[in-house]
Design an enzyme around this catalytic site. Structure first.
Site, mmCIF file in Angstrom:
data_model
loop_
_atom_site.group_PDB
_atom_site.id
_atom_site.type_symbol
_atom_site.label_atom_id
_atom_site.label_comp_id
_atom_site.label_asym_id
_atom_site.label_seq_id
_atom_site.Cartn_x
_atom_site.Cartn_y
_atom_site.Cartn_z
ATOM 1 N N HIS A 59 0.853 -1.196 0.000
ATOM 2 C CA HIS A 59 0.000 0.000 0.000
ATOM 3 C C HIS A 59 0.887 1.245 0.000
ATOM 4 C CE1 HIS A 59 0.726 -0.534 4.311
ATOM 5 N NE2 HIS A 59 0.170 0.635 4.586
ATOM 6 N N HIS A 61 1.398 3.932 2.006
ATOM 7 C CA HIS A 61 1.919 4.714 3.135
ATOM 8 C C HIS A 61 3.440 4.823 3.080
ATOM 9 C CE1 HIS A 61 -1.980 4.043 5.647
ATOM 10 N NE2 HIS A 61 -2.054 5.108 4.876
ATOM 11 N N ASP A 63 5.834 4.641 5.154
ATOM 12 C CA ASP A 63 6.701 3.652 5.809
ATOM 13 C C ASP A 63 6.723 2.320 5.052
ATOM 14 O OD1 ASP A 63 3.962 3.428 6.766
ATOM 15 O OD2 ASP A 63 4.676 2.037 8.308
ATOM 16 N N HIS A 64 6.080 2.290 3.869
ATOM 17 C CA HIS A 64 6.090 1.094 3.019
ATOM 18 C C HIS A 64 6.658 1.368 1.627
ATOM 19 C CE1 HIS A 64 3.521 -1.177 5.932
ATOM 20 N NE2 HIS A 64 3.308 0.074 6.307
ATOM 21 N N HIS A 117 -7.531 -0.848 5.427
ATOM 22 C CA HIS A 117 -6.519 0.072 5.973
ATOM 23 C C HIS A 117 -6.317 1.225 4.987
ATOM 24 C CE1 HIS A 117 -2.891 1.388 8.061
ATOM 25 N NE2 HIS A 117 -2.165 1.200 6.977
ATOM 26 N N ASP A 136 -0.174 -3.897 6.217
ATOM 27 C CA ASP A 136 -0.861 -3.418 7.418
ATOM 28 C C ASP A 136 -2.320 -3.882 7.460
ATOM 29 O OD1 ASP A 136 1.485 -2.134 8.035
ATOM 30 O OD2 ASP A 136 0.719 -0.096 7.741
ATOM 31 N N HIS A 174 4.373 -4.678 10.952
ATOM 32 C CA HIS A 174 4.693 -3.988 12.207
ATOM 33 C C HIS A 174 4.753 -4.958 13.384
ATOM 34 C CE1 HIS A 174 4.251 0.237 10.818
ATOM 35 N NE2 HIS A 174 3.365 -0.269 9.973
HETATM 36 FE FE FE Z 1 2.648 0.753 8.145
HETATM 37 ZN ZN ZN Z 2 -0.017 1.605 6.553
#
Ligand code: FE
Ligand code: ZN
Length: 258
Positions: A59, A61, A63-64, A117, A136, A174
């Site tokens: 996805h 975001h 942090d990905h 998400h 996530d 995570h």
């Molecule tokens: Fe994340």
């Molecule tokens: Zn995420």
């Protein structure tokens, strides 16, 4: 000779993220799953002598996808990501969705569309290797926050993951397990599998050991977001006999303010 299995390396980055390297030992092809950071990814690859062929994103975001462009520039790799999020995945080359397959050598991963998400979230399932890379969407004893999706959407995404074989290893993005478990105990205090699991998780975290990967079987037994059918949960949140999506929605709502 059996079907070659992919190898998965787990690299902790940032506060509590995991990025993964999936490697097919036969072809040598390697995918980086959800790279947040460039240097940590490069070091992890070099330590194993693996040269990356792809990035697989779950996805959009940061942090990905944070290191997408830098890694593409450095290695000339191809970036595969969710078709529904095409415009939000930096450097995307190949957009995929439900029913598509992606390959590392001959090792196939089925793409599963699991919105909730985010509206475009996908997961990668290497069925022959019993490995699910789910970003996530599903966490150990938890699930992703509903930033862009509805409870109904997330419940149907999680229901799809529950159909996978129990032995499937779940590589989520995570390490939220301990906090998730504390919440889980508030909604299903009588679940003895959950109580036992938390003792194990607390022990692992005390010694700094990852609690991920988990498995579909363990999640079905202990994850409150997969257990709206549990009488104990329904009783605790005063929704006895309610439709499962409604029970799921209330559990998610409570977790948001836990
Ligand atoms: Fe994340
Ligand atoms: Zn995420």
């Amino acid at each position: 000779m059996g079907i070659p299995k992919i190898e998965i390396a787990q690299i902790p980055v940032l506060q509590d993220n995991y990025l993964y390297l999936a490697h097919d030992p036969v072809s040598g092809e390697t995918a980086i799953i959800d790279p947040a950071l460039e240097d940590e990814t490069v070091d992890a690859l070099a330590a194993r002598g693996w040269k990356p062929t792809y990035i697989f994103n779950t996805h959009h975001h940061w942090d990905h996808v944070g290191a997408n462009l830098a890694l593409k520039e450095r290695f000339g790799l191809k970036i595969i990501g969710p078709a529904a999020d095409r415009d939000r995945i930096p450097g995307i080359d190949i957009a995929v969705g439900e029913g598509d397959q992606v390959f590392l050598g001959d090792a196939a991963a089925d793409v599963l569309f699991v919105p909730g998400h985010t509206s475009g979230h996908i997961a990668y399932h290497f069925a022959d290797s019993h490995a699910l890379l789910c970003g996530d969407t599903l966490f150990a004893m938890g699930c992703g926050r509903l930033f862009e999706g509805t409870p109904d959407q997330m419940w149907s995404s999680l229901s799809k993951l529950m159909q996978l074989p129990d032995e499937t290893q779940v590589y989520c993005a995570h390490e939220y397990t301990q906090a998730n478990g504390r919440f889980a105990l508030t909604v299903e205090p009588d679940n003895i599998d959950l109580v036992a699991r938390m003792a194990d998780v607390d022990e692992k975290r005390r010694s700094g050991v990852p609690t991920v990967p988990t498995s579909i079987g363990l999640e079905k037994a202990t994850n409150p977001f997969l257990r709206p059918m549990s009488e104990n949960i329904q009783e605790t949140i005063n929704l006895i006999g309610a439709p499962l999506p409604a029970v799921f929605a209330e559990v998610r709502r409570r977790k948001d303010s836990f």
